[in-house]
Each structure stands twice: as C-alpha cells, then as structure tokens.
Design an enzyme around this catalytic site. Structure first.
Site, mmCIF file in Angstrom:
data_model
loop_
_atom_site.group_PDB
_atom_site.id
_atom_site.type_symbol
_atom_site.label_atom_id
_atom_site.label_comp_id
_atom_site.label_asym_id
_atom_site.label_seq_id
_atom_site.Cartn_x
_atom_site.Cartn_y
_atom_site.Cartn_z
ATOM 1 N N ASP A 29 -5.673 -5.693 10.588
ATOM 2 C CA ASP A 29 -6.995 -5.037 10.619
ATOM 3 C C ASP A 29 -8.141 -6.013 10.338
ATOM 4 O OD1 ASP A 29 -6.131 -5.283 7.990
ATOM 5 O OD2 ASP A 29 -6.607 -3.233 7.393
ATOM 6 N N LYS A 65 0.790 -1.242 0.000
ATOM 7 C CA LYS A 65 0.000 0.000 0.000
ATOM 8 C C LYS A 65 0.819 1.287 0.000
ATOM 9 C CE LYS A 65 -2.005 -1.687 3.677
ATOM 10 N NZ LYS A 65 -2.875 -2.093 4.793
#
Ligand code: BGC
Length: 454
Positions: A191, A155
């Site tokens: 997450d 990312k």
C-alpha cells in the site's frame, strides 16, 4: 490546568530532543543495514526492492482491476486511467470475517476470488480481459512484479499456509478454481507503493509514500546502485527503484527499548505477533486506542481521573474486559473537541462508562493522554520520514501520505511537521501531500507503468 501528576504519568510518552535524535540515528543505520547484502539478514528495516522502477508520467491509460487487502477492510476496485493525470475509481468494500483472518490461507484467497467474481459480474465485465494489481499490504520479498513471498503476517492476520508462499500464485490459483473470469494478476504491491505512485501521478516530485492506518510503513525511491538486493541486470539498466522499507519491524533488535514504555511492552506481550513490529505497535491505528486504554487504567488506579466518582473500579473493569473498547478513532475525536464544551469527549465517556457529564478536568486529562500517545506516534513516523527524505537524491521531495490515523487525526500532520522541520536537512525542500486512493489508483498505475516499460 493539568495536574502535575498527570504530566508525570505521561512523561514516558514525551520524547526529548536527545531521544528524537537518537531514534533518528538508529533508524538511518537500520535502513543502511537493510539495503546492504551483508547486513540485510540481521537488519530489522528490511528495505525490500519492489521491481517498480518508473514513476507515472500522468499519460497512463486503460482499465484495471485492483484488490486491496491489508487494512480494516478488503476492497475491489475498477480503475480507469484517462491520461492527463486523471483517473476514475469505482469500488466496493467487502468484510473480511475475523475467522478468515486467522483461518487457512486457501479460504482467505477463495473469499477474495469470490468477492472479485461478484464485482466483475456486477460491472458486467465477465467476458473482458482484465489486468489486476494486487495491493497486498504485508511484508513480502519480491522476485518479480507478479511474485511476492509473504515474510510474515501483521495487523492481526495469521492465516496458515501463506507465509513463505507466493501470494500472487495463491490469488491466481483461487481465481482459476472459480474459472469464471479472465483476470490476470500483473502486479503485486504494498500500500505504501500505491500511495507513492498515486501521489506521483499528481505531483512529479513525490519520492516517499507513507501509511499510518491500521498498520504503519513507508517506501521511497532509492538509487538502484545502493540496493544490493536488486537483480544484477536491473542494477545495470535501471536508475532507481522503489524500496519498501517495512519500518514497522524497526526496534526488534532492541533499538527502541530506551523509549518503549511499560504500556508498549504490555501491548506486545498480548499480541498475536510477539516481539515483532515494535515500531508499528507505537505508531499504528491498530494499537493507539489500546495504548490509551492501558494508560487510562493506570490513571484510574492512581485516582488521577474521574476523581469525584465512586464508580472508578467499575470503569476499570470496562477497560479490562475488552482490549478494543477504546477505539483509535476516539483519539481523533477527542483531540478535535472544543474547550470547555467537550461534547464529543463527554459522549465517548458516556458510551464507555455510562457516566453523564464528565467534568472539564476529566475531559482535559483524557485529552492530554490522547495527545501524548498520538504526538509520540507522529514524532516517530516523522523521524522515519526524515530519514528517508534525507536519503533521496532529489532536492525537492514530496511525501505522499495515507491511512486512517493520518487522514482523520486533526493534528497528526502538524505534529509530524514539527519533527520534520528539526530533522530534514536544510538543503531539502519538502512537503506532505494526502494520497487519493493509493491502493486503487496506485495499483492500476503500477500495472500500467509496468506494461508500458516491458
Ligand atoms: C505491513 C506493511 C504495510 C503497513 C501498512 C504493516 O503491518 O507490514 O506492509 O505497508 O502495515 O498497511
């Protein structure tokens, strides 16, 4: 009416039933390979065991700090678990400057510890002992709940000196360097695990946690006996464990080449992490806007959009100059727009190109491009979810979901359900639920459940 040529342009994004089935079979095979010790090193879906064995009961109590690093923002949270499935969360968002995302890792951790110290000071908690759950949303090999070795950055992060290191230790050391608060890192989690835990806190049938945000990934509850990489003693004493699939890396062995388009290849070639995270590059918010941008460029070149305007070369150069100019959130806004007013679509076109009053036909074309890109992403995510739901031993399975793409796209959920209906086994009863603050509440729950079972 849409131009036949526009349909043809978008055809590579429309997955046929055969392609969906084939991607599904390949995905299931990769999950099985990730779980098995002998095939794990070559597998792209790594299926890392997390050391989280117990789901919350809802009775958890106590105050916890949580850190959330891995999306667009970095957040510090104070979570009070109140029993009775209840919790309150107080949080603060801090920016992660772009140079820190690609600078020395120590600087990143010093920044995190600095924000943490400010937060603790503001909440007047400097003297209290505080257990902290660290939601660190990158692929990690865990050797314990507090220890996570970063396998690779994703990312857009690329900080030197962190890959191969224990991020729990790095955070602990950064906190020690400051020495201004009594904070103990008690858990590191992904997450997706936070999402699963926060949904399980509200609904005991939750067995899968999914993020479709800046990145894309999922975790699920697997029988301990199927997880070869789990420590031998835990395999004997625990019934199940949350497995972090890290499905973003699916396709790195060529499994998706038969559905990847020229646009997917271009995105990959220009990315920081070339040849990596190929499934993620077709599904996550960090890339979807860029995909639309590339398709739009092709549509302009073939004169399939803004046909009436002589400024097409100028529009093309706007798109060429900046990879991030077509933001992923525009896709949601455009698909949410109403026909024939197209108020948001026209506003976006005006902001991008300075073009007043785009025609209805142009707006429809743009919407169709967005729809095809988003629908393919949702279909791929649902293929993965189906594979995980079908693996779980429960008959009733709730899928906990979070992430900006899932949360804000008006049809992502509906697109996903269409595919889940086709792929999830008939004897399963399933549903999707939106997670509430997985990274905060989930992190606190992991910390709380872990201390309860010690
Ligand atoms: C990371 C995962 C994370 C996902 C969603 C991916 O890039 O590898 O660990 O769960 O993004 O944030």
């Amino acid at each position: 009416m849409l131009d036949a040529e526009v349909r043809e342009l978008m055809q590579p994004f429309v997955l046929s039933d055969y392609q969906v089935q084939e991607v599904y079979s390949r995905f299931c095979l990769e999950v099985a390979r990730g779980l098995k010790r002998s095939t794990h090193p070559q597998a792209n879906v790594k299926c890392f065991p997390t050391y989280v064995h117990d789901l919350p009961t809802g009775d958890e109590m106590g105050k916890y700090l949580a850190l959330d690093l891995g999306g667009t923002n970095f957040r510090v949270l104070l979570v009070s678990l109140k029993g009775h499935h209840d919790a309150t969360v107080d949080s603060q968002i801090y920016a992660v400057p772009k140079d820190l995302m690609v600078g020395p890792g120590v600087d990143l951790f010093d920044h995190i510890a600095g924000c943490l110290a400010k937060f603790v000071e503001k909440h007047d908690m400097k003297t209290a002992y505080l257990p902290l759950g660290f939601t660190f949303s990158f692929p990690c090999v865990q050797q314990g709940l507090k220890e996570g070795i970063l396998v690779r950055w994703t990312k857009g992060f690329d900080c030197a000196g962190v890959e191969g290191e224990d991020v729990g230790r790095m955070l602990h050391e950064a906190i020690q360097r400051r020495g201004d608060a009594d904070i103990a890192v008690v858990a590191i989690l992904n997450d997706t695990t936070g999402t699963l835990m926060s949904c399980a806190h509200r609904n005991a049938d939750c067995r899968v946690g999914v993020i479709v945000g800046t990145g894309c990934n999922a975790c699920y509850v697997e029988d301990a006996e199927n997880v070869d990489l789990l420590r031998a003693d835990l395999k004997k004493t625990k019934r199940s464990v949350i497995v972090n699939a890290e499905w973003g890396a699916f396709g790195e062995g060529g499994q998706l080449d038969f559905v990847r388009t020229e646009y997917d290849r271009e995105i990959d070639e220009k990315s920081l992490n070339r040849s990596e995270q190929l499934f993620e590059k077709m599904t996550a918010g960090m890339y979807l806007g860029n995909l639309v941008r590339l398709v739009l460029l092709r549509a302009l070149e073939r004169k399939l959009i803004f046909k009436q305007s002589s400024r097409r070369p100028e529009f093309a150069s706007v798109l060429q100059r900046n990879e991030e100019v077509f933001e992923t959130r525009y896709i949601s806004e455009i698909e949410d727009d109403s026909f024939p007013e197209f108020a948001s679509t026209r506003k976006i076109v005006k902001n991008l190109f300075g073009l007043e009053k785009a025609s209805v036909e142009d707006c429809q074309t743009l919407r169709y491009i967005c729809e095809c890109v988003a629908k393919r992403a949702a279909t791929l995510v649902a293929i993965g979810v189906s594979g995980l739901v079908n693996r779980t031993s429960n008959r009733r399975v709730i899928v906990g979901m979070d992430g900006s793409v899932y949360r804000y796209h008006p049809k992502f959920d509906a697109y996903m359900r269409q595919t889940l209906q086709k792929l999830v086994k008939a004897d399963k009863e399933w549903d999707i639920m939106l997670s509430e603050d997985g990274s905060g509440r989930g992190a606190a729950l992991v910390a709380a459940v872990a201390s309860k079972t010690k």
